[in-house]
Design a protein around this motif. Structure first.
Motif, mmCIF file in Angstrom:
data_model
loop_
_atom_site.group_PDB
_atom_site.id
_atom_site.type_symbol
_atom_site.label_atom_id
_atom_site.label_comp_id
_atom_site.label_asym_id
_atom_site.label_seq_id
_atom_site.Cartn_x
_atom_site.Cartn_y
_atom_site.Cartn_z
ATOM 1 N N VAL A 91 8.603 2.698 -14.931
ATOM 2 C CA VAL A 91 7.512 3.562 -15.412
ATOM 3 C C VAL A 91 7.711 4.988 -14.897
ATOM 4 N N LYS A 92 8.221 5.115 -13.668
ATOM 5 C CA LYS A 92 8.441 6.426 -13.038
ATOM 6 C C LYS A 92 7.179 7.302 -13.053
ATOM 7 N N VAL A 127 8.305 8.714 -7.380
ATOM 8 C CA VAL A 127 8.318 7.519 -6.538
ATOM 9 C C VAL A 127 9.751 7.326 -6.055
ATOM 10 N N GLY A 128 9.905 7.031 -4.780
ATOM 11 C CA GLY A 128 11.230 6.850 -4.198
ATOM 12 C C GLY A 128 11.677 5.398 -4.218
ATOM 13 N N ILE A 173 3.152 5.203 2.375
ATOM 14 C CA ILE A 173 3.659 4.026 1.671
ATOM 15 C C ILE A 173 2.901 3.867 0.355
ATOM 16 N N ILE A 174 3.642 3.605 -0.709
ATOM 17 C CA ILE A 174 3.054 3.340 -2.018
ATOM 18 C C ILE A 174 3.118 1.840 -2.269
ATOM 19 N N PHE A 175 2.027 1.280 -2.753
ATOM 20 C CA PHE A 175 2.031 -0.131 -3.136
ATOM 21 C C PHE A 175 2.104 -0.227 -4.650
ATOM 22 N N ALA A 176 2.922 -1.128 -5.139
ATOM 23 C CA ALA A 176 3.035 -1.336 -6.584
ATOM 24 C C ALA A 176 2.484 -2.702 -6.959
ATOM 25 N N ARG A 218 5.484 -4.689 -4.350
ATOM 26 C CA ARG A 218 6.437 -4.135 -3.388
ATOM 27 C C ARG A 218 5.931 -2.800 -2.874
ATOM 28 N N TYR A 219 6.449 -2.414 -1.712
ATOM 29 C CA TYR A 219 6.148 -1.097 -1.152
ATOM 30 C C TYR A 219 7.292 -0.134 -1.486
ATOM 31 N N TYR A 220 6.920 1.116 -1.753
ATOM 32 C CA TYR A 220 7.900 2.155 -2.094
ATOM 33 C C TYR A 220 7.668 3.412 -1.270
ATOM 34 N N ARG A 221 8.731 4.186 -1.140
ATOM 35 C CA ARG A 221 8.671 5.520 -0.544
ATOM 36 C C ARG A 221 8.177 6.536 -1.570
ATOM 37 N N VAL A 222 7.751 7.690 -1.071
ATOM 38 C CA VAL A 222 7.562 8.851 -1.929
ATOM 39 C C VAL A 222 8.926 9.511 -2.099
#
Lengths: 199, 199
Positions: A165-166, A180-181, B168-171, B176-180
Motif C-alpha cells: 500500500v505504501k 513506511v520503512g 514503531i508503526i503497527f500494521a 507486524r511492526y515497521y520502522r518509519v
C-alpha cells in the motif's frame, strides 16, 4: 522513584505524537459534488463494530458534508500521490473541484453515500456512528461497512500489506511526510521472549 | 462515472488502515502500582484543546485504571524497544508487574495521576476529557496537559523529530511492526504545485 534521570524537557500542551496518518476523506456535498480533504487526526477506534474516525474543524467543507450525508470514505494514498494528498489539505472544496484539478477519479461507493478515490489502493467505506464535539475539532466516528482493496496489495491471506500500500505518514512538529520503512518484528510474538523473565 | 475501472476487491468490514501506532499507555492501579499496556487504536483527535485518545477493551487492566484515576500517559517507544512494546501488549498488569519484568523505569508524572516510561523519548501526559463507549472498545479521550521529550530528539525549533524518536508503526492485517522510513516531502508545500492547475 527518584525523578526522571533522563531529564526530559517539557515542550508544552501540544499535539506531538507519532505516527499520524495522512488520510484522504471522501464526501459528497449537498449537490452531489464529490470532494476530498486530507486529515492527520484519524485512527481506528473500535474492533466490534469496526470503527475509524477523523477529526475535522467545523470550518472545513467536509465537516458540513459529513453532517448532512452521514457518510464518508477513508482513502489511503500511496507515496506517489503525496503531491495530491498535500493539495487536498491546502485548498477547500468550497472554492475548487479537487477531483478535476488533481485528475483523480471519484467512484460512488456501493455501500455508503460517499465517493472514493479510484486510484488509491485501499479504501474504507464508513457510515457515521457517532459525532463527538471536542473543541476546535469534531470527531466523526464511522462504522466501517466495507474495505475495498486493489488485489495487488493483498497478501496470500487476503489482507492488505502495508509495504504494498505504501501509505504516507504525517509528522506533526516539522510537518513533513514520511514513508513506511522496513519490518521490525512480528507482533504478538517477539515480546514472548520477555515472558521467561516472569519465572 | 462508469464504475471502478481498477476493479477493487471487497475485503469486508474490518479494521484495516495504515499507519496505526504502537503506543504504550501508562496508568496507576487502585493501589498505586504502575502499569503499561500497548495499544494500536490511538491518535490525535483535537488541536484545541490538544487531545489524544486510546481505545481499550473493558477486559484490560488499563481500562479500569483509567476509569478510576482519570489519567494516562502515552509513551512513544523507539524501535529498539520493540520487544518490550510487544510484551506490554501480550500480558496483563493484573497478573504481572510489567515494569519490573521489562526492566524499564516508571516515573510519576508531575502533571497527571499516571506514570510514564523514563527510557522512552517522547511522552504525552493526559487527563481524561471524555469517555466514549463504542462497542468492544471504549475510547478514552485525554487532554494533553504536557508533552515531555528527551532533548536529543528535538529539532532546533524545539519540536520532536520523528527520525530521532524512531517510533514503531503497527500494521493491522499481517500484524507486524515497521520502522518509519525516509522523508517524502514538506507538507503544506508540495501540493501548491497543483494550484497552478486551478487557473
Amino acid at each position: 522513584m527518584i525523578g526522571d534521570l533522563n531529564l526530559k524537557q517539557s515542550i508544552g500542551s501540544r499535539t506531538f505524537a507519532f505516527p499520524t496518518p495522512a488520510w484522504v476523506v471522501g464526501t459528497y456535498d449537498s449537490e452531489g459534488k464529490p470532494n476530498v480533504m486530507t486529515a492527520a487526526w484519524g485512527g481506528i477506534c473500535c474492533s466490534k463494530p469496526p470503527c475509524v474516525y477523523v477529526s475535522l474543524r467545523k470550518a472545513t467543507y467536509t465537516h458540513g458534508n459529513i453532517v448532512s450525508r452521514r457518510a464518508f470514505t477513508i482513502n489511503i494514498a500511496s507515496e506517489k500521490y503525496v503531491k495530491e494528498v498535500d493539495y487536498f489539505g491546502i485548498v477547500s472544496g468550497r472554492d475548487v473541484e479537487k477531483f478535476s484539478i488533481s485528475g483523480l477519479t471519484p467512484i460512488k461507493s456501493s455501500v455508503v453515500d460517499a465517493p472514493y478515490v479510484d486510484e488509491f489502493l485501499l479504501v474504507l467505506e464508513c457510515k457515521v456512528l457517532r459525532i463527538v464535539e471536542l473543541g476546535l475539532h469534531t470527531q466523526f466516528v464511522g462504522e466501517i461497512m466495507d474495505v475495498k482493496a486493489d488485489p495487488s496489495v493483498l497478501t496470500e491471506n487476503g489482507v492488505p500489506d502495508i509495504t504494498k500500500v505504501k501509505p504516507i505518514i504525517f509528522a506533526p512538529g516539522n510537518r513533513r511526510y514520511y514513508r513506511v520503512g522496513s519490518c521490525l518484528e512480528q507482533a504478538f510474538s517477539i515480546g514472548k521472549k520477555l515472558q521467561s523473565n516472569q519465572l
